[in-house]
Design an enzyme around this catalytic site. Structure first.
Site, PDB file in Angstrom:
ATOM      1  N   ARG A   1      -3.896   6.189   0.477  1.00 37.22           N
ATOM      2  CA  ARG A   1      -4.594   7.281   1.153  1.00 37.22           C
ATOM      3  C   ARG A   1      -3.722   8.142   2.061  1.00 37.22           C
ATOM      4  NH1 ARG A   1      -9.243   3.727   3.699  1.00 37.22           N
ATOM      5  NH2 ARG A   1      -7.475   2.278   3.759  1.00 37.22           N
TER       6      ARG A   1
ATOM      7  N   ARG B   1       0.825  -1.213   0.000  1.00 34.23           N
ATOM      8  CA  ARG B   1       0.000   0.000   0.000  1.00 34.23           C
ATOM      9  C   ARG B   1       0.862   1.267   0.000  1.00 34.23           C
ATOM     10  NH1 ARG B   1      -4.267  -1.709   4.610  1.00 34.23           N
ATOM     11  NH2 ARG B   1      -5.330  -3.398   3.523  1.00 34.23           N
TER      12      ARG B   1
ATOM     13  N   ASP C   1      -6.809  -3.603  -6.898  1.00 35.26           N
ATOM     14  CA  ASP C   1      -7.434  -4.153  -5.701  1.00 35.26           C
ATOM     15  C   ASP C   1      -7.503  -5.663  -5.850  1.00 35.26           C
ATOM     16  OD1 ASP C   1      -9.096  -3.183  -3.181  1.00 35.26           O
ATOM     17  OD2 ASP C   1     -10.152  -4.899  -4.028  1.00 35.26           O
TER      18      ASP C   1
ATOM     19  N   ARG D   1      -8.146  10.751  -6.158  1.00 33.04           N
ATOM     20  CA  ARG D   1      -9.303   9.904  -5.829  1.00 33.04           C
ATOM     21  C   ARG D   1     -10.588  10.721  -5.857  1.00 33.04           C
ATOM     22  NH1 ARG D   1     -13.445   8.421  -4.269  1.00 33.04           N
ATOM     23  NH2 ARG D   1     -14.035   6.819  -2.751  1.00 33.04           N
TER      24      ARG D   1
ATOM     25  N   TYR E   1     -14.127 -12.962   1.177  1.00 30.23           N
ATOM     26  CA  TYR E   1     -14.931 -11.792   0.869  1.00 30.23           C
ATOM     27  C   TYR E   1     -16.194 -12.165   0.087  1.00 30.23           C
ATOM     28  CZ  TYR E   1     -11.342  -8.482   2.404  1.00 30.23           C
ATOM     29  OH  TYR E   1     -10.461  -7.744   3.154  1.00 30.23           O
TER      30      TYR E   1
END
Length: 348
Positions: A28, A24, A74, A37, A151
């Protein structure tokens, strides 16, 4: 490559300094990412636009002298391509409109056509490779079959894994059918990234650590090994290094190293010297600073970087990384302190 320190370390060859990249590393915590974004409209719009994915991939390399770029994407692109309706809920993360929880629902799943439904990913890889221009190697990635299945069955994040573990114990044949579809999908997906120019690949097994030892081998590791065995060489015929990362995988390092992978990613719950003692020089090791260390003062980050480097010792085959991904609240200056400390202290 004009800068192949990472690739040499993954092959356990000598390097002038320990290479470093971060899970990562694009994301963010960077203000330029948050701005892009917002302009893109959604996280999925970022992932599915090759030009924007390229830009996000390159952002951290403009700030820090990292030794690897990792494709911005992702792990849930594959279930999204299967029609499960991926969306992101603020404060909660990824969710699916159509989770799969029964043998009949699993039987309807098919391996997606990569070019038709996921072609934006190899397109991004080709664009990133062109922009990198041989200066930094590019890492591709995918989620492990078990993690993707978690998931898909839970429908989103979970604390107790109620639905996936009920399926695993009550209907193991259906569970294996789901994992088989996902293993074939992941292998095809990673091979498309390799064909497009990815120079190393990592399989993220985020939730393998929630399994018992027997279940881990049967439902997670066995399918990662299948993927490793199905991966292609690069277009020029060179072998593409494969990194396996199981969060919480410390108990099973020997079994992971026996899959044929080239490197093991370590989380922060095991000392890297212990890991090396257990696997020897069979594979390279990647890791494994606690991600929360990036909240500490730069001098403390430096001391802990020194500790990881000292524990690994003067041996080939170390790629410095965190034990998991960079979190959104991290100060970018602290990432700079980490990267600089790795290069400076290891070169000594």
């Amino acid at each position: 490559m004009s800068h192949d320190r990472l690739l040499r370390a993954l092959k356990r060859e000598p390097v002038d300094a320990t290479p470093v990249w971060l899970m990562r590393q694009a994301g963010r915590y960077l203000p330029e990412y948050r701005k892009l974004r917002e302009q893109a409209g959604s996280f999925l719009d970022l992932c599915q636009n090759p030009e924007l994915a390229c830009e996000v991939t390159l952002q951290p390399l403009r700030r820090f002298p990292l030794d690897g770029a990792i494709l911005f994407s992702d792990i849930l692109t594959i279930p999204e391509a299967m029609g499960l309706g991926l969306h992101f809920v603020a404060g909660e993360g990824p969710h699916f409109h159509h989770p799969v929880r029964t043998p009949d629902e699993i039987a309807k799943l098919r391996v997606p056509n990569i070019e038709e439904s996921l072609g934006y990913v190899p397109a991004a890889v080709r664009l990133i490779r062109r922009e990198l221009d041989g200066k930094t190697p590019l890492i591709g990635f995918a989620g492990s079959p078990w993690t993707l299945a978690t998931y898909m069955v839970e429908g989103g994040p979970s604390k107790n894994y109620q639905h996936i573990k009920a399926l695993m114990y009550n209907a193991p044949d259906a569970m294996h059918q789901l994992l088989d579809i996902l293993a074939r999908s992941v292998a095809a997906y990673l091979n498309a990234q390799i064909a497009a120019g990815a120079q190393a690949v990592q399989i993220f097994d985020t939730w393998g650590g929630v399994l018992t030892p027997a279940a881990y081998r049967e439902f997670s590791l066995a399918y990662m090994q299948r993927i490793v065995e199905q991966l292609d060489d690069a277009p020029d015929g060179t072998k593409v290094p494969v990194i396996l990362f199981t969060k919480g995988g410390g108990p099973w390092l020997e079994a992971m190293a026996a899959t044929g992978c080239d490197a093991l990613g370590l989380d922060w719950t095991i000392n890297i010297d212990e890991a090396r003692e257990r696997v020897g020089d069979k594979v390279a090791l990647q890791g494994n600073l606690d991600p929360a260390m990036l909240y500490a003062k730069p001098e403390i980050i430096r001391d802990n970087v020194a500790d990881v480097l000292k524990r690994f010792g003067n041996h080939p085959g170390h790629v410095f990384n965190l034990g998991h991904g960079v979190t959104p609240q991290v100060n970018p200056d602290h990432v700079a302190a980490l990267v600089d400390a790795v290069h400076e202290l290891s070169a000594r």
